[in-house]
Write an enzyme that holds these catalytic residues in place. Structure first.
Site, PDB file in Angstrom:
ATOM      1  N   ASN A  11      -1.400  12.301   0.995  1.00 39.26           N
ATOM      2  CA  ASN A  11      -1.901  13.387   0.153  1.00 39.26           C
ATOM      3  C   ASN A  11      -3.374  13.107  -0.142  1.00 39.26           C
ATOM      4  O   ASN A  11      -3.690  12.209  -0.915  1.00 39.26           O
ATOM      5  CB  ASN A  11      -1.067  13.430  -1.147  1.00 39.26           C
ATOM      6  N   TRP A  12      -4.236  13.878   0.491  1.00 41.95           N
ATOM      7  CA  TRP A  12      -5.682  13.614   0.349  1.00 41.95           C
ATOM      8  C   TRP A  12      -6.246  14.137  -0.966  1.00 41.95           C
ATOM      9  O   TRP A  12      -7.406  13.900  -1.287  1.00 41.95           O
ATOM     10  CB  TRP A  12      -6.442  14.254   1.510  1.00 41.95           C
ATOM     11  N   LYS A  13      -5.459  14.916  -1.688  1.00 37.51           N
ATOM     12  CA  LYS A  13      -5.894  15.499  -2.967  1.00 37.51           C
ATOM     13  C   LYS A  13      -7.233  16.232  -2.788  1.00 37.51           C
ATOM     14  O   LYS A  13      -7.498  16.759  -1.705  1.00 37.51           O
ATOM     15  CB  LYS A  13      -5.946  14.419  -4.051  1.00 37.51           C
ATOM     16  N   HIS A  97       3.489  18.487  -7.872  1.00 34.52           N
ATOM     17  CA  HIS A  97       2.845  17.175  -8.065  1.00 34.52           C
ATOM     18  C   HIS A  97       2.480  17.022  -9.545  1.00 34.52           C
ATOM     19  O   HIS A  97       2.119  18.007 -10.206  1.00 34.52           O
ATOM     20  CB  HIS A  97       1.585  17.090  -7.182  1.00 34.52           C
ATOM     21  N   GLU A  99      -0.076  16.025 -10.915  1.00 33.30           N
ATOM     22  CA  GLU A  99      -1.426  16.520 -11.244  1.00 33.30           C
ATOM     23  C   GLU A  99      -1.418  18.042 -11.411  1.00 33.30           C
ATOM     24  O   GLU A  99      -2.175  18.582 -12.216  1.00 33.30           O
ATOM     25  CB  GLU A  99      -2.424  16.063 -10.156  1.00 33.30           C
ATOM     26  N   GLU A 169       7.511  10.126  -7.934  1.00 34.47           N
ATOM     27  CA  GLU A 169       6.190   9.575  -8.211  1.00 34.47           C
ATOM     28  C   GLU A 169       6.055   9.339  -9.719  1.00 34.47           C
ATOM     29  O   GLU A 169       5.725  10.281 -10.462  1.00 34.47           O
ATOM     30  CB  GLU A 169       5.096  10.548  -7.772  1.00 34.47           C
ATOM     31  N   GLY A 175      -2.489   6.362  -8.788  1.00 35.75           N
ATOM     32  CA  GLY A 175      -3.922   6.067  -8.860  1.00 35.75           C
ATOM     33  C   GLY A 175      -4.270   4.934  -9.803  1.00 35.75           C
ATOM     34  O   GLY A 175      -5.436   4.732 -10.140  1.00 35.75           O
ATOM     35  N   SER A 215       0.512   4.432  -5.907  1.00 32.26           N
ATOM     36  CA  SER A 215      -0.171   3.194  -5.500  1.00 32.26           C
ATOM     37  C   SER A 215       0.499   2.495  -4.318  1.00 32.26           C
ATOM     38  O   SER A 215       0.579   1.269  -4.282  1.00 32.26           O
ATOM     39  CB  SER A 215      -0.306   2.252  -6.701  1.00 32.26           C
ATOM     40  N   GLY A 236      -1.387   8.415  -1.722  1.00 32.71           N
ATOM     41  CA  GLY A 236      -2.596   9.093  -2.183  1.00 32.71           C
ATOM     42  C   GLY A 236      -3.838   8.370  -1.687  1.00 32.71           C
ATOM     43  O   GLY A 236      -4.213   8.466  -0.515  1.00 32.71           O
ATOM     44  N   GLY A 237      -4.463   7.598  -2.570  1.00 32.74           N
ATOM     45  CA  GLY A 237      -5.742   6.939  -2.274  1.00 32.74           C
ATOM     46  C   GLY A 237      -5.777   6.221  -0.929  1.00 32.74           C
ATOM     47  O   GLY A 237      -6.764   6.331  -0.179  1.00 32.74           O
TER      48      GLY A 237
HETATM   49  P1  13P Z   1      -1.955   7.047  -5.233  1.00 39.98           P
HETATM   50  O1  13P Z   1      -1.351   6.525  -3.952  1.00 39.98           O
HETATM   51  O2  13P Z   1      -3.439   7.162  -5.174  1.00 39.98           O
HETATM   52  O3  13P Z   1      -1.456   6.296  -6.417  1.00 39.98           O
HETATM   53  O4  13P Z   1      -1.441   8.563  -5.389  1.00 39.98           O
HETATM   54  C1  13P Z   1      -0.091   8.822  -5.261  1.00 39.98           C
HETATM   55  C2  13P Z   1       0.102  10.281  -5.211  1.00 39.98           C
HETATM   56  O5  13P Z   1      -0.108  10.971  -6.187  1.00 39.98           O
HETATM   57  C3  13P Z   1       0.531  10.880  -3.932  1.00 39.98           C
HETATM   58  O6  13P Z   1       0.881  12.214  -4.088  1.00 39.98           O
END
Ligand code: 13P
Length: 261
Positions: A11-13, A97, A99, A169, A175, A215, A236-237
């Site tokens: 997920n590149w956000k 998600h 977020e 999640e 993050g 993470s 994510g990251g």
């Molecule tokens: P991180 O891997 O950056 O913690 O993000 C997880 C995430 O929200 C994937 O959708």
């Protein structure tokens, strides 16, 4: 029934211009060449989907939207429909998600509407659920996650379940560099699987991919994937680095030894 492979999605956000996205996807494609036994997806921002779809034409990497609207079409300025996502090459879409829940006030009801429309339009939802730190500390994790799953999947038919992926999640692990311990994640995944049995009364929920996000890195993917009810990861990251993401999708012995049990 054939066993579904593990599912690893990046997920590149809200990262990556088109040129950055193109460079990243070309690198990922190169680094994962020959990797089998795993279904890989990436969720770039909407603006890069069109270009990336072309680059993935000969690749097994799936394309995934980061969000979708619940109506088929109409006067909804700024919204993207399931049909539009499919049109640009997406097979999957992330829904609910944390977020989106936090910054865009998405409720379980909204999440459910998005899940229902996506399924109807032939787009596979990745339904995200997870508790906050406060909820975990109050001992409410299982209760919160179960409610999010029940409400998120409200009114879907047992047959539609085969197209659903669930992503656990925990909000406190996103993050933050603080991953859930594999046993902590497994406890929740196991409870989600039991709930799916109770709700749909289907043996095939054994096959539903319940993936973990929060993470995930190349140094913790192996221990997470070793858990019986963790069927993949939503990254994510770490998915913004081609090297790190490719190390994650090449996780552990599965690649060397074939399917895990
Ligand atoms: P991180 O891997 O950056 O913690 O993000 C997880 C995430 O929200 C994937 O959708």
């Amino acid at each position: 029934m054939t066993k579904k492979p593990p599912f690893i999605a990046g997920n590149w956000k809200m990262h990556m211009t088109i040129s950055q996205a193109v460079a990243l996807v070309l690198k990922v494609k190169d680094l994962i060449r020959g990797v089998g036994n795993v279904e890989i997806a990436i969720a770039p921002p909407f603006t890069a989907l069109y270009h990336i779809n072309y680059l993935l034409a000969e690749s097994s990497i799936r394309l995934c939207g980061q969000d979708v609207f619940w109506e088929k079409n109409g006067a909804y300025t700024g919204a993207i429909s399931p049909e539009m996502l499919k049109d640009v090459g997406c097979q999957y879409v992330i829904i609910g998600h944390s977020e989106r829940r936090q910054y865009f006030n998405e409720t379980d009801e909204i999440v459910n509407k998005k899940v229902l429309t996506s399924l109807k339009e032939g787009l596979k939802p990745i339904l995200c659920v997870g508790e906050s730190l406060e909820q975990r500390e109050d001992g409410k994790t299982i209760q919160i996650v179960r409610r999010q799953v029940i409400e998120g999947l409200n009114n879907i038919s047992p047959g539609q379940m085969q197209d659903v992926v669930i992503a656990y999640e925990p909000v406190w692990a996103i993050g933050t560099g603080r991953t859930a311990k594999p046993e902590q994640a497994e406890e929740v995944h196991n409870s989600i699987r039991e709930l799916l049995y109770e709700t749909f009364n289907l043996d095939s929920v054994k096959e539903t991919r319940i993936i973990y996000g929060g993470s995930v890195k190349s140094n913790n993917i192996d221990s997470l994937m070793a858990q019986p009810n963790i069927d993949g990861a939503l990254v994510g990251g770490a998915s913004l680095s081609a090297e790190e993401f490719s190390r994650i999708v090449k996780f552990e012995k599965i690649q060397a030894n074939g399917n895990r049990q």
